[in-house]
Design a protein around this motif. Structure first.
Motif, PDB file in Angstrom:
ATOM      1  N   GLY A 105      76.206 -14.978  35.494  1.00  0.00           N
ATOM      2  CA  GLY A 105      75.041 -15.602  36.081  1.00  0.00           C
ATOM      3  C   GLY A 105      73.924 -15.694  35.061  1.00  0.00           C
ATOM      4  O   GLY A 105      74.100 -15.340  33.893  1.00  0.00           O
ATOM      5  N   PRO A 106      72.743 -16.157  35.465  1.00  0.00           N
ATOM      6  CA  PRO A 106      71.642 -16.351  34.515  1.00  0.00           C
ATOM      7  C   PRO A 106      71.187 -15.025  33.915  1.00  0.00           C
ATOM      8  O   PRO A 106      70.999 -14.040  34.625  1.00  0.00           O
ATOM      9  CB  PRO A 106      70.533 -16.972  35.386  1.00  0.00           C
ATOM     10  CG  PRO A 106      70.857 -16.552  36.785  1.00  0.00           C
ATOM     11  CD  PRO A 106      72.345 -16.470  36.856  1.00  0.00           C
ATOM     12  N   LEU A 107      71.063 -15.018  32.602  1.00  0.00           N
ATOM     13  CA  LEU A 107      70.578 -13.836  31.893  1.00  0.00           C
ATOM     14  C   LEU A 107      69.483 -14.318  30.956  1.00  0.00           C
ATOM     15  O   LEU A 107      69.749 -14.812  29.867  1.00  0.00           O
ATOM     16  CB  LEU A 107      71.719 -13.192  31.111  1.00  0.00           C
ATOM     17  CG  LEU A 107      71.469 -11.798  30.562  1.00  0.00           C
ATOM     18  CD1 LEU A 107      71.255 -10.793  31.673  1.00  0.00           C
ATOM     19  CD2 LEU A 107      72.639 -11.356  29.679  1.00  0.00           C
ATOM     20  N   ASP A 108      68.235 -14.192  31.404  1.00  0.00           N
ATOM     21  CA  ASP A 108      67.127 -14.796  30.673  1.00  0.00           C
ATOM     22  C   ASP A 108      66.589 -13.890  29.575  1.00  0.00           C
ATOM     23  O   ASP A 108      65.394 -13.648  29.454  1.00  0.00           O
ATOM     24  CB  ASP A 108      66.007 -15.172  31.648  1.00  0.00           C
ATOM     25  CG  ASP A 108      66.468 -16.229  32.638  1.00  0.00           C
ATOM     26  OD1 ASP A 108      67.246 -17.100  32.236  1.00  0.00           O
ATOM     27  OD2 ASP A 108      66.058 -16.175  33.807  1.00  0.00           O
ATOM     28  N   VAL A 109      67.507 -13.355  28.771  1.00  0.00           N
ATOM     29  CA  VAL A 109      67.143 -12.600  27.577  1.00  0.00           C
ATOM     30  C   VAL A 109      68.018 -13.103  26.434  1.00  0.00           C
ATOM     31  O   VAL A 109      69.185 -13.441  26.641  1.00  0.00           O
ATOM     32  CB  VAL A 109      67.337 -11.083  27.770  1.00  0.00           C
ATOM     33  CG1 VAL A 109      66.330 -10.520  28.756  1.00  0.00           C
ATOM     34  CG2 VAL A 109      68.757 -10.754  28.233  1.00  0.00           C
ATOM     35  N   GLU A 110      67.451 -13.182  25.246  1.00  0.00           N
ATOM     36  CA  GLU A 110      68.193 -13.660  24.090  1.00  0.00           C
ATOM     37  C   GLU A 110      69.009 -12.507  23.519  1.00  0.00           C
ATOM     38  O   GLU A 110      68.494 -11.424  23.265  1.00  0.00           O
ATOM     39  CB  GLU A 110      67.221 -14.193  23.031  1.00  0.00           C
ATOM     40  CG  GLU A 110      67.901 -15.020  21.943  1.00  0.00           C
ATOM     41  CD  GLU A 110      68.585 -16.261  22.507  1.00  0.00           C
ATOM     42  OE1 GLU A 110      69.663 -16.617  21.979  1.00  0.00           O
ATOM     43  OE2 GLU A 110      68.067 -16.853  23.465  1.00  0.00           O
ATOM     44  N   ILE A 111      70.306 -12.736  23.328  1.00  0.00           N
ATOM     45  CA  ILE A 111      71.197 -11.703  22.801  1.00  0.00           C
ATOM     46  C   ILE A 111      71.878 -12.251  21.557  1.00  0.00           C
ATOM     47  O   ILE A 111      72.617 -13.243  21.621  1.00  0.00           O
ATOM     48  CB  ILE A 111      72.242 -11.293  23.847  1.00  0.00           C
ATOM     49  CG1 ILE A 111      71.548 -10.719  25.090  1.00  0.00           C
ATOM     50  CG2 ILE A 111      73.205 -10.256  23.268  1.00  0.00           C
ATOM     51  CD1 ILE A 111      72.493 -10.370  26.214  1.00  0.00           C
ATOM     52  N   ALA A 112      71.619 -11.616  20.421  1.00  0.00           N
ATOM     53  CA  ALA A 112      72.208 -12.062  19.155  1.00  0.00           C
ATOM     54  C   ALA A 112      73.721 -11.907  19.199  1.00  0.00           C
ATOM     55  O   ALA A 112      74.246 -10.945  19.765  1.00  0.00           O
ATOM     56  CB  ALA A 112      71.627 -11.253  18.000  1.00  0.00           C
ATOM     57  N   GLY A 113      74.415 -12.872  18.617  1.00  0.00           N
ATOM     58  CA  GLY A 113      75.868 -12.795  18.530  1.00  0.00           C
ATOM     59  C   GLY A 113      76.607 -13.177  19.795  1.00  0.00           C
ATOM     60  O   GLY A 113      77.803 -12.906  19.913  1.00  0.00           O
ATOM     61  N   LEU A 114      75.908 -13.813  20.732  1.00  0.00           N
ATOM     62  CA  LEU A 114      76.534 -14.197  21.995  1.00  0.00           C
ATOM     63  C   LEU A 114      76.440 -15.706  22.169  1.00  0.00           C
ATOM     64  O   LEU A 114      75.362 -16.284  22.079  1.00  0.00           O
ATOM     65  CB  LEU A 114      75.851 -13.493  23.168  1.00  0.00           C
ATOM     66  CG  LEU A 114      76.571 -13.591  24.518  1.00  0.00           C
ATOM     67  CD1 LEU A 114      77.818 -12.725  24.530  1.00  0.00           C
ATOM     68  CD2 LEU A 114      75.635 -13.184  25.648  1.00  0.00           C
ATOM     69  N   GLU A 115      77.565 -16.334  22.395  1.00  0.00           N
ATOM     70  CA  GLU A 115      77.607 -17.777  22.647  1.00  0.00           C
ATOM     71  C   GLU A 115      77.590 -18.015  24.148  1.00  0.00           C
ATOM     72  O   GLU A 115      78.247 -17.301  24.914  1.00  0.00           O
ATOM     73  CB  GLU A 115      78.880 -18.373  22.053  1.00  0.00           C
ATOM     74  CG  GLU A 115      78.883 -19.893  22.003  1.00  0.00           C
ATOM     75  CD  GLU A 115      77.869 -20.444  21.012  1.00  0.00           C
ATOM     76  OE1 GLU A 115      76.889 -21.078  21.487  1.00  0.00           O
ATOM     77  OE2 GLU A 115      78.045 -20.248  19.806  1.00  0.00           O
ATOM     78  N   ARG A 116      76.811 -19.014  24.598  1.00  0.00           N
ATOM     79  CA  ARG A 116      76.724 -19.341  26.022  1.00  0.00           C
ATOM     80  C   ARG A 116      77.035 -20.819  26.232  1.00  0.00           C
ATOM     81  O   ARG A 116      76.550 -21.663  25.492  1.00  0.00           O
ATOM     82  CB  ARG A 116      75.325 -19.055  26.562  1.00  0.00           C
ATOM     83  CG  ARG A 116      74.797 -17.668  26.246  1.00  0.00           C
ATOM     84  CD  ARG A 116      73.464 -17.457  26.925  1.00  0.00           C
ATOM     85  NE  ARG A 116      72.729 -16.337  26.386  1.00  0.00           N
ATOM     86  CZ  ARG A 116      71.725 -15.746  27.000  1.00  0.00           C
ATOM     87  NH1 ARG A 116      71.339 -16.179  28.170  1.00  0.00           N
ATOM     88  NH2 ARG A 116      71.093 -14.740  26.453  1.00  0.00           N
ATOM     89  N   ILE A 117      77.819 -21.106  27.258  1.00  0.00           N
ATOM     90  CA  ILE A 117      78.199 -22.481  27.583  1.00  0.00           C
ATOM     91  C   ILE A 117      77.997 -22.675  29.083  1.00  0.00           C
ATOM     92  O   ILE A 117      78.579 -21.944  29.900  1.00  0.00           O
ATOM     93  CB  ILE A 117      79.668 -22.763  27.209  1.00  0.00           C
ATOM     94  CG1 ILE A 117      79.902 -22.521  25.715  1.00  0.00           C
ATOM     95  CG2 ILE A 117      80.057 -24.183  27.590  1.00  0.00           C
ATOM     96  CD1 ILE A 117      81.352 -22.534  25.311  1.00  0.00           C
ATOM     97  N   GLY A 118      77.185 -23.633  29.452  1.00  0.00           N
ATOM     98  CA  GLY A 118      76.929 -23.886  30.866  1.00  0.00           C
ATOM     99  C   GLY A 118      78.173 -24.344  31.605  1.00  0.00           C
ATOM    100  O   GLY A 118      78.898 -25.224  31.126  1.00  0.00           O
TER     101      GLY A 118
END
Length: 304
Positions: A154-167
């Motif tokens: 679900g939505p995670l409104d924090v920036e996390i280095a090394g993590l790719e996100r695809i809607g």
């Protein structure tokens, strides 16, 4: 004015390490090189680019100049691209992964899950699957600690280095309660829901600590299991937001009613496929992500 020279990947990695560790000495320890070598590498990089990357005069610790901040962003992009390239080639050399560990958000409609897993079984009959179901940030936490290779979160409104996100679309949340609940009848003025128990899904990870999602009640019961929340709602214990596909049959059968609350209308719960950039999924994992993307529809029941 001459064009900038072409920096090496090693120079860029040294530059990034100096920034991340905060000093030339710390970078030398992390990279197991002499401090003089670190200084020489940075000086050569600055000479090649024709810009000053660090302010060495006004502070004891090297501080990035404006040009340095700009170069840093591009250097990270290049390093990230190389890491991606190496990881993808490694994956190709290994071929299809023998097992896929998949973490799913509990809000993901069952129809979408079954559709994806049936397609996965047809396409990769020899690949084993380990499935984890969690809520909120706990899905991403499983990916970050390498328990799962990929997740649908679900939505995670924090920036996390090394993590790719695809809607991969969304699911609609709606506020519901039992027909016997005081909020069940008609429309209500703003604030009416605050005086009643709100059932709230909690996060088993620290990633969303301190964040509240659509919590308006002054009195809350917090649960880590969506099934338990669903059961309590049908028993008339509180009200809360639920995925519309999960409660659709209950509403049609009169076991639950959708509430008309001006300060809690529900809305889309965004879903994202996530994976670590240093270990991107192989063909089987990539197939799952692509399939969830192809389901990017509002009504999951319409999936064939």
């Amino acid at each position: 004015m001459p064009d900038p020279g072409q920096p090496t990947l090693d120079q860029l990695k040294v530059f990034i390490t100096v920034v991340e560790t905060g000093s030339f000495a710390a970078a030398s320890r992390k990279l197991n090189r002499a401090t003089s070598v670190i200084s020489y590498t940075i000086a050569n990089l600055e000479a090649q680019l024709g810009v000053t990357l660090f302010d060495r005069l006004s502070t004891k610790k090297p501080q990035l100049t404006l040009e340095g901040r700009t170069v840093l962003a591009e250097a990270k992009s290049v390093a990230h691209g190389i890491d991606n390239l190496r990881a993808k080639v490694k994956s190709m050399l290994r071929g299809v992964e023998p097992e896929v560990h998949l973490a799913l958000d509990v809000m993901l409609p069952a129809a979408r899950v079954m559709d994806a897993l049936k397609a996965f079984r047809r396409e990769f009959p020899s690949v084993s699957l380990r499935l984890y179901v969690e809520a909120l940030g706990a899905v991403t936490q499983l990916v970050l600690n390498r328990t799962a290779a990929i997740g649908v979160s679900g939505p995670l409104d924090v920036e996390i280095a090394g993590l790719e996100r695809i809607g991969v679309g969304f699911v609609k949340l709606i506020p519901v309660a039992s027909p016997e609940h005081p909020l069940a009848g008609g429309s209500h003025p703003p604030g009416a829901a605050r005086g009643h128990i709100q059932l709230v899904l909690t996060d088993r990870s620290p990633l969303t600590q301190g964040h509240e999602f659509a919590v308006v009640g002054n009195h809350t019961w917090r649960l880590a299991d969506l099934g338990a929340k669903h059961m309590l709602l049908k028993e008339g214990i509180g009200w809360g937001n639920m995925p519309e596909p999960m409660v659709r049959d209950d509403i049609e059968a009169g076991r639950l009613v959708q509430l008309d609350l001006p300060d809690c209308k529900g809305g889309p719960y965004r879903l994202q496929a996530v994976y670590r950039t240093d270990t991107p999924p192989g063909p089987a994992g990539r197939f799952l992500i692509d399939h969830f993307q192809s389901q990017d529809v509002e009504d999951p029941i319409a999936i064939g």
